[in-house]
Write a protein that holds these residues in place. Structure first.
Motif, short mmCIF file in Angstrom:
data_model
loop_
_atom_site.label_atom_id
_atom_site.label_comp_id
_atom_site.label_asym_id
_atom_site.label_seq_id
_atom_site.Cartn_x
_atom_site.Cartn_y
_atom_site.Cartn_z
N PRO A 31 0.82 -1.24 0.00
CA PRO A 31 0.00 0.00 0.00
C PRO A 31 0.84 1.27 0.00
CG PRO A 31 -0.91 -1.60 1.53
CD PRO A 31 0.42 -2.14 1.09
N LEU A 32 1.96 1.26 0.76
CA LEU A 32 2.83 2.43 0.75
C LEU A 32 3.50 2.61 -0.61
CD1 LEU A 32 4.06 4.71 2.45
CD2 LEU A 32 5.90 3.14 3.08
N TYR A 33 3.88 1.49 -1.22
CA TYR A 33 4.49 1.56 -2.55
C TYR A 33 3.48 2.09 -3.58
CZ TYR A 33 6.24 -0.04 -7.07
OH TYR A 33 6.64 -0.09 -8.39
N GLN A 34 2.22 1.65 -3.50
CA GLN A 34 1.22 2.14 -4.44
C GLN A 34 0.98 3.64 -4.26
OE1 GLN A 34 -2.79 0.64 -4.12
NE2 GLN A 34 -3.08 0.72 -6.34
N CYS A 35 0.98 4.10 -3.02
CA CYS A 35 0.87 5.54 -2.78
C CYS A 35 2.02 6.29 -3.45
CB CYS A 35 0.85 5.82 -1.28
SG CYS A 35 -0.61 5.22 -0.41
N LEU A 36 3.21 5.70 -3.39
CA LEU A 36 4.38 6.35 -3.98
C LEU A 36 4.25 6.46 -5.49
CD1 LEU A 36 7.29 7.43 -3.63
CD2 LEU A 36 8.09 5.08 -3.91
N ILE A 37 3.86 5.36 -6.18
CA ILE A 37 3.78 5.42 -7.64
C ILE A 37 2.60 6.27 -8.10
CG2 ILE A 37 4.96 3.21 -7.93
CD1 ILE A 37 2.29 1.86 -8.33
N ILE A 38 1.53 6.32 -7.32
CA ILE A 38 0.41 7.20 -7.68
C ILE A 38 0.84 8.66 -7.56
CG2 ILE A 38 -1.87 8.01 -6.97
CD1 ILE A 38 -2.58 5.16 -6.25
N SER A 39 1.60 8.97 -6.52
CA SER A 39 2.03 10.36 -6.33
C SER A 39 2.96 10.83 -7.44
CB SER A 39 2.73 10.50 -4.97
OG SER A 39 3.96 9.79 -4.95
N ASP A 45 -3.69 11.22 -16.45
CA ASP A 45 -3.64 9.78 -16.70
C ASP A 45 -4.42 9.02 -15.63
OD1 ASP A 45 -2.30 7.35 -18.07
OD2 ASP A 45 -1.78 7.10 -15.94
N ILE A 46 -4.30 9.44 -14.39
CA ILE A 46 -5.02 8.79 -13.29
C ILE A 46 -6.53 8.98 -13.46
CG2 ILE A 46 -5.46 8.83 -10.81
CD1 ILE A 46 -2.88 7.45 -11.49
N PRO A 56 4.26 3.85 -12.60
CA PRO A 56 3.52 4.97 -13.23
C PRO A 56 3.48 4.82 -14.75
CG PRO A 56 5.08 5.78 -11.59
CD PRO A 56 5.39 4.33 -11.77
N ARG A 57 2.30 4.94 -15.32
CA ARG A 57 2.17 4.90 -16.78
C ARG A 57 2.75 6.16 -17.40
NH1 ARG A 57 -2.99 2.51 -15.29
NH2 ARG A 57 -3.77 4.65 -15.08
N VAL A 58 2.45 7.32 -16.78
CA VAL A 58 3.00 8.60 -17.23
C VAL A 58 3.64 9.25 -16.02
CG1 VAL A 58 2.52 10.83 -18.28
CG2 VAL A 58 1.20 8.82 -18.98
N PHE A 59 4.94 9.28 -16.01
CA PHE A 59 5.65 9.81 -14.83
C PHE A 59 5.50 11.33 -14.75
CE2 PHE A 59 9.32 11.60 -12.67
CZ PHE A 59 9.40 10.83 -11.54
N SER A 60 5.23 11.83 -13.53
CA SER A 60 5.12 13.27 -13.30
C SER A 60 5.36 13.55 -11.83
CB SER A 60 3.72 13.78 -13.71
OG SER A 60 3.58 15.15 -13.35
N GLU A 264 -2.13 18.06 -14.52
CA GLU A 264 -0.84 17.49 -14.12
C GLU A 264 -0.88 16.89 -12.72
OE1 GLU A 264 2.03 20.54 -14.59
OE2 GLU A 264 2.00 20.48 -16.77
N ALA A 265 -1.76 17.39 -11.86
CA ALA A 265 -1.82 16.90 -10.48
C ALA A 265 -3.28 16.84 -10.05
CB ALA A 265 -1.01 17.81 -9.54
#
Length: 304
Positions: A31-39, A45-46, A56-60, A264-265
């Protein structure tokens, strides 16, 4: 075949235990890792394709830029660090001294003090009476409003009492025979002995002080007293309002900067970024306190 049975007999429990612990650790870490990649994902994209699970599909990094770009960020960070450090120090000092005092039978009215402390665990005056008291004490819009109202906690007193009772009376009696005062005994003998419980209480208070933001909203009015958690809450509310406006009103009058920010965010990526920025500093404290937790578990397990 006999070799396999012998291996299972000797190492079967350790093997199964290791596998279960690894699986359990992955359940805690993911769960912490998923929070990281979502952020670190693009907001548009999200919103269009849903959350990510592995990468991340599109890194930002726009979410972190939005959070950290405020000119007052360093001021808010300083306030958060100060309230956390001072709050933990004052709370541990007062609660441990109170526990050490009421432990002694020679203290007059110690039973009354204990009852008054217990009352605070079950009864609260409410928000409005608390606000009036804080205002009349001159703590409104004062940095001390973060420290003094949370300086005493009866639950922490009970924890300290349990540890003080495990200390042999002979230790204090020998110090008194040598001419040590109560203050000397408390600071030079008792506090070093109860390091494990001090570490636990410091962590509890630090987590509370670091993440608390409601008192900033209610008891302060100056921007110079804002803390990081309150600043993050404002960012999330603002971002969610923008997203809701866009979804409900297609012809909403928004600036190009607001539209670009939303793309973007998103509110979700901002939420994950602010959560990680809030959690990571507290997580960095735990390794320094871990050895005291282990020692605390061992206290009282061996009798002399």
């Amino acid at each position: 075949m006999s070799g396999a049975r012998q291996f299972l007999r000797n190492h079967g429990f350790d093997t199964i235990n290791t596998i279960l612990l690894v699986l359990f650790s992955l359940l805690m870490i993911y769960p912490l890792y998923q929070c990281l990649i979502i952020s670190f994902s693009s907001g548009v994209d999200i919103m269009n394709r849903g959350v990510v699970y592995l990468w991340p599909r599109v890194f930002s990094a726009r979410s972190y830029v939005r959070v950290l770009q405020d000119e007052g960020f360093l001021l808010y960070a300083r306030n958060s660090v100060l309230r956390t450090v001072l709050g933990a120090f004052v709370s541990v000092l007062i609660t441990s001294m109170f526990a050490y005092a009421i432990l002694h039978r020679k203290l007059r009215l110690r039973g009354l003090f204990a009852i008054l402390g217990l009352i605070t665990m079950y009864f609260n005056g409410g928000m409005i009476p608390t606000f009036i008291v804080i205002r009349d004490l001159g703590l409104y819009d004062n940095f001390l409003v973060y420290i003094l109202p949370e300086a005493f906690n009866m639950f922490y007193v009970l924890v300290f009492l349990a540890y003080f009772k495990s200390i042999p009376d002979a230790l204090e009696e020998s110090a008194l025979v040598d001419g040590a005062s109560e203050i000397t005994i408390y600071f030079r003998i008792m506090l070093p002995v109860i390091k494990p419980v001090v570490a636990c209480i410091v962590l509890f208070v630090a987590v509370f002080q670091w993440s608390m933001w409601v008192d900033t909203m209610i008891y302060t009015d100056s921007e110079s007293l804002e803390v990081l958690s309150f600043y993050f809450a404002q960012i999330l509310i603002r971002q969610q309002f923008i997203a809701t406006t866009v979804m409900q009103e297609t012809d909403a009058q928004m600036t190009d900067a607001e539209l670009q920010s939303l793309k973007e965010a998103s509110s979700l990526t901002m939420q994950m970024a602010t959560m990680l920025i809030t959690v990571v500093p507290i997580m960095c404290i735990y390794p320094f306190l871990q050895k005291h937790f282990v020692k605390g578990i061992m206290i009282g397990s061996v009798k002399g």
